[in-house]
Design an enzyme around this catalytic site. Structure first.
Site: not given
Ligand code: NAD
Length: 357
Positions: A82, A182, A184-186
């Site tokens: 990393k 959350g 977000g993307n995932v």
């Molecule tokens: P993202 O930043 O697109 O989405 C995260 C969302 O969570 C955001 O919309 C944010 O506003 C929201 N959030 C933050 N604090 C919050 C809370 N207290 N209550 C409710 N919502 C809250 O991130 P992502 O890419 O969707 O990833 C989500 C999680 O999965 C992260 O922890 C990331 O590390 C993990 N992850 C993601 C991937 C990937 O491929 N994107 C891969 C492995 C792990």
């Protein structure tokens, strides 16, 4: 007294840590290579405004070790690495910055392969790729795998189905109530799978625009406030926002039998909260297994990206999750520990292959 860098490397088992700086672009980077037993180390580059360099180093050491376990449990022939870049993403990101970083990555001759992470995107990987071939997660128009989130979400969905099978004897999620924390993307891609299967989705996010976006895409979902989420009734908790949400306070409030979500480091303290979940009868799918879809996806890009192969490989998270439940039960340990033991055994078995001819 604070441990030196080498002492920290010794205690966490790191092979190599590289510090890089460049005054012209403002680049300050730490590349941590934890373990290359299974293959070159792969892990994203995180750009973050750390309070101090010590915090950045700890993050790099922890995250790279986590990648060793994630690749090992996922059956990938990759090690754990990393990189963290220190500073304000808005001020630093430009072509020269990424290309300078790309040169540093290249100087490691493939021992570390980079990808995107927090505050880095597949278009940033394009600049890095101008200076090194040791980068993956490039945009689709460059033959890359693009955004890893859809495959991460698919892996979470498969792990969740395996957990449902364990909890209710069937992996069908129709009618099950799932809280996605959350949007977000995932989270949003996960909702897509859940809605399609007929699950009842509750969703919360601290940013209103995110839940509005999700609701516009999937009108059937129910939006709830992001506070006091455990006052609500649901069957499955899917943490898809931030880490450490599974802690003493939340476990005491939880009424759901399953936790299956994408966030990294979900257990605030695995030695405390792993056993606590077992005691409460809550089935927990280890985070580094269930959220490996993204890394599996970008690892496939290394041999020439093939989407069907990516889907197929990520789908194996289902069987791996069931295997972990089986080992956890047999060894009478919590699922996170069972998953770690399986990963460590694979590392040891493959290391042993190197002995002899
Ligand atoms: P993202 O930043 O697109 O989405 C995260 C969302 O969570 C955001 O919309 C944010 O506003 C929201 N959030 C933050 N604090 C919050 C809370 N207290 N209550 C409710 N919502 C809250 O991130 P992502 O890419 O969707 O990833 C989500 C999680 O999965 C992260 O922890 C990331 O590390 C993990 N992850 C993601 C991937 C990937 O491929 N994107 C891969 C492995 C792990």
């Amino acid at each position: 007294m604070q441990q030196s860098v080498l002492e920290q490397m010794h205690s966490m088992g790191h092979e190599q840590v590289v510090f890089c700086q460049d005054p012209h672009t403002g680049l300050n980077a730490i590349i941590a290579i934890h373990n290359t037993t299974l293959g070159p180390s792969l892990g994203g580059t995180r750009l973050w405004n750390y309070d101090n360099h010590e915090h950045a180093l700890i993050d790099a050491l922890r995250l790279s070790r986590g990648m060793t376990y994630k690749s090992a449990i996922s059956g990938l022939n990759l090690g754990g690495g990393k990189a963290v870049l220190i500073g304000d993403a808005h001020k630093l990101k430009n072509e020269a910055f990424w290309r300078r970083y790309g040169k540093f990555v290249n100087s490691l001759n493939g021992k570390y392969i980079t990808a995107e992470d927090v505050n880095t995107s597949s278009s940033d990987m394009e600049y890095i790729g101008m200076e090194t071939k040791f980068v993956t997660g490039k945009p689709e128009y460059m033959g890359g795998s693009g955004d890893p989130s859809p495959l991460t979400a698919y892996g979470v969905y498969m792990g969740m189905k395996a957990a449902a099978k364990k909890a209710w004897g069937s992996d069908v999620l129709t009618g099950k109530k799932v809280l996605v924390q959350g949007a977000g993307n995932v989270g949003q891609y996960l909702m897509g799978h859940l809605v399609e299967e007929g699950a009842k989705v509750l969703v919360c996010d601290i940013h209103e625009n995110k839940v509005k976006q999700a609701k516009a895409k999937y009108p059937a979902i129910e939006v709830i406030p992001s506070t006091d989420i455990f006052d609500h009734e649901f069957d499955i908790y899917a943490p898809c926002a931030l880490g450490a949400t599974v802690n003493t306070d939340s476990i005491n409030k939880m009424k759901c039998p399953v936790i299956a979500g994408a966030a990294n480091n979900q257990l605030a303290d695995e030695n405390v909260h792993g056993p606590m979940l077992v005691e409460k009868g809550i089935i927990y799918v280890p985070d580094f297994l269930i959220n490996a879809g993204g890394i599996i996806n970008i690892s496939i890009e290394l041999d020439g990206y093939n989407h069907a192969r990516a889907i197929n490989t990520v789908g194996k998270i289902y069987d791996r999750t069931l295997d972990i439940f089986h080992v956890a039960e047999k060894d009478k340990v919590h699922t996170q520990l069972a998953a770690m033991r399986i990963a460590e055994k694979r590392l040891q078995d493959i290391a042993n292959l190197r002995v002899g001819i």
